[in-house]
Design a protein around this motif. Structure first.
Motif: not given
Length: 598
Positions: A123-124, A139-145, A147-150, A168-171
């Motif tokens: 949940s984000l 939120l992007v940084e939280r998502t990338l952090g 584990t495991p990453r979605p 950024r998320l796509k990359a």
């Protein structure tokens, strides 16, 4: 500059009888509506040429198939793939009621209908103050952090204007399925999104672009269920998403999308209220207990003025997850504990709002004296979570669009929320302001009636000037003052519960289909101040020998004496209300405005 005495006269609220569509008025009566029902309908839906029956007898058969949503099938297939291949999925939604109810719809569908373990879901929900709106950088940084990453992020009620963060998320190898209902940027859907499901897209065939974000989420997840059945991953007998329409009803009403010429929104709210009033979920039971036995059955106003503000208050002031936990509570005790938190936040919000509104009104005076077409107020110590409500108070008080700015969490930036009047499309005005001064408005979004902005501190005056020009271009020489649109007068014999039943048959009421408001003259037989601060008036009124009880909320400032006394003849704008007390019902007038007759 306008002299203070003239300004007071100009800003005096005026009762204005709604202009009615005479063709619709006649057609409605031919199709069996009463004169009063036809009057109410024709005063709200000028130019409506659709089926009247679709509005007055809301039905889910008026919902178009989700396949008609541009990118709907592509989004559903990507979500279905993630379900079948045991991917980790992020659910990223806005923090308001629309976003929270969208979150509930997606989460419950994935876990309860599709069998996705909760351990594979993330949940984000952004923090309004710390993160800001939409797919924010935090939120992007939280998502990338994680584990495991979605490998998939599903958004709801946000994302259409967030291309840089989606890129950024796509990359980083994360697909983003955007679900939203806010107006798209001029350049169109975010190109880095795997899919963008938004009924306002120019290439979208869905017949109703006014649906809320939670409805977009419901349609997308319904289509995902269909795909999973087609692929053999779900049995045909898997339940559909119909029970979740209770949440969609709440989000639709609270987000103030159109309940006027939208058979889809009216159907969803009507069906959702039927589900809510079964009291099957702990969140509805806890709210009913909080409001008292006489509050049931809930109606659209209960959702708009009782549930919505409590859920929104949490996201305005603090971490929004308490609101999500309240909506998802499995038992009454848990729901009541979370509701207590929401209730306390709502009380805090009211106190903050009152102080900010007083400051904003004082700061607006020079602009009013200059007859500004739009009010832009900067509250240096203001709370960002209450900007929109304060802007609404300015619109109500002064009859012109307003935008309230406060410092943003990002250094060097201001954040703001605006509210509009019927004559102005606010998002279009912001688009024009961006064209006039792009450096002064790097980020904005919203729709006709409400919008949000990000403004660099040093560009505040440039932004104000650009917005003022943009609004002037739309409104021209239109005279601006507080308008109170009414449905005309009722005969004395119509002041009854039977008339209230007649009007209730046209429910639900909401944005662009306001609850009926009437005007008329009454004699004051008694009055007294009530409420903890003595700012409400309880009255007994009479007309042609008929006695009526009435209540006027926020009629006075604390400690103020009523501006009229016994025996005064009042011109009132009022709603009819059903007062329930210990199982008994009586008619009560809800006064919206009153002034002594000359």
């Amino acid at each position: 500059m306008i002299a203070p005495a003239d300004l007071h006269t100009r800003l005096k609220p005026r009762l204005e009888t709604r202009q009615r569509d005479e063709a619709l008025y006649a057609r409605a009566q031919r199709e069996g509506l009463s004169e009063l029902q036809a009057r109410v309908l024709a005063g709200r839906l000028a130019g409506y040429s659709g089926e009247i029956e679709a509005l007055v007898s809301p039905s889910l058969r008026h919902l178009a198939h989700p396949e008609r949503l541009a990118d709907g099938r592509r989004a559903a297939e990507r979500i279905a793939q993630a379900v079948m291949e045991d991917e980790h999925i992020g659910i990223l939604t806005d923090y308001d009621v629309d976003g929270i109810t969208s979150h509930v719809v997606i989460l419950r569908t994935l876990t309860e209908l599709f069998g996705v373990p909760a351990s594979r879901l993330h949940s984000l929900i952004g923090h309004r103050i710390n993160d800001g709106y939409g797919i924010s950088l935090p939120l992007v940084e939280r998502t990338l952090g994680l584990t495991p990453r979605p490998s998939l992020v599903i958004t709801a009620d946000c994302g259409s204007s967030d291309e840089p963060r989606i890129a950024r998320l796509k990359a980083e190898g994360i697909d983003v399925v955007v679900g939203d209902h806010h107006a798209l940027p001029l350049e169109g859907p975010p190109p880095s999104a795997y899919a963008c499901v938004n009924p306002t897209r120019d290439d979208c065939d869905y017949p109703d672009p006014t649906i809320a974000g939670c409805m977009v989420a419901w349609l997308t997840m319904s289509l995902t269920r269909q795909v999973l059945v087609e692929w053999g991953a779900l049995a045909e007998a898997t339940p559909k998403l119909s029970p979740w329409l209770s949440y969609v009803a709440l989000g639709t009403v609270a987000d103030c999308v159109s309940l006027g010429g939208s058979p889809a929104n009216r159907a969803v709210v009507s069906q959702g209220l039927r589900l809510i009033n079964r009291m099957d979920a702990a969140c509805w039971r806890a709210m009913a207990e909080r409001l008292g036995a006489d509050s049931v059955p809930f109606d659209a106003e209960t959702l708009a003025f009782q549930m919505g503000p409590r859920i929104n208050a949490r996201s305005r002031l603090d971490d929004p997850y308490a609101a999500l936990h309240f909506m998802l509570a499995a038992d009454d005790g848990v729901a009541q504990r979370h509701l207590e938190v929401l209730d306390q936040d709502n009380q805090s919000r009211k106190a903050i709002e009152a102080e900010m509104a007083e400051q904003a009104k004082a700061l607006a005076q020079p602009q009013l004296a200059d007859n500004a077409p739009v009010l832009v107020v900067f509250l240096e110590q203001g709370h960002a979570g209450v900007q929109g409500i304060v802007a609404s108070r300015l619109v109500q008080a002064y009859g012109r669009p307003a935008l309230v700015l406060t410092p943003a969490a990002q250094p060097g930036m201001l954040t703001g929320s605006g509210r509009s009047i019927e004559a102005l499309h606010l998002r279009d005005a912001l688009q024009r302001a961006h064209e006039l001064a792009p450096q002064a408005l790097p980020r904005f979004g919203g729709h006709r009636g409400a919008a949000g902005v990000g403004v660099p501190v040093e560009q505040r005056e440039a932004f104000h000037a650009a917005l003022r020009q943009a609004v002037s271009e739309q409104l021209g020489e239109m005279e601006l003052y507080p308008r109170i649109p009414t449905d005309g007068e009722l005969r004395a014999d119509q002041l009854s519960l039977a008339t209230l039943d007649e009007l209730a048959a046209l429910a639900p009421y909401g944005r662009e289909f306001d609850a009926p408001l009437f005007e008329g003259d009454f004699l004051v037989e008694s009055l007294r101040a009530v409420g903890a601060e003595g700012n409400h008036l309880m009255l007994e009124l009479s007309r042609e020998g008929i006695g009526l009880k009435a209540i006027w909320f926020r009629a006075l400032t604390p400690g103020e004496l009523p501006p009229f006394g016994l025996g005064t003849s009042l011109r009132c704008a009022y709603k009819l209300n059903r007062n329930r007390w210990r199982g008994r019902e009586s008619l009560q007038l809800m006064i919206e405005h009153a002034e002594p007759l000359a």
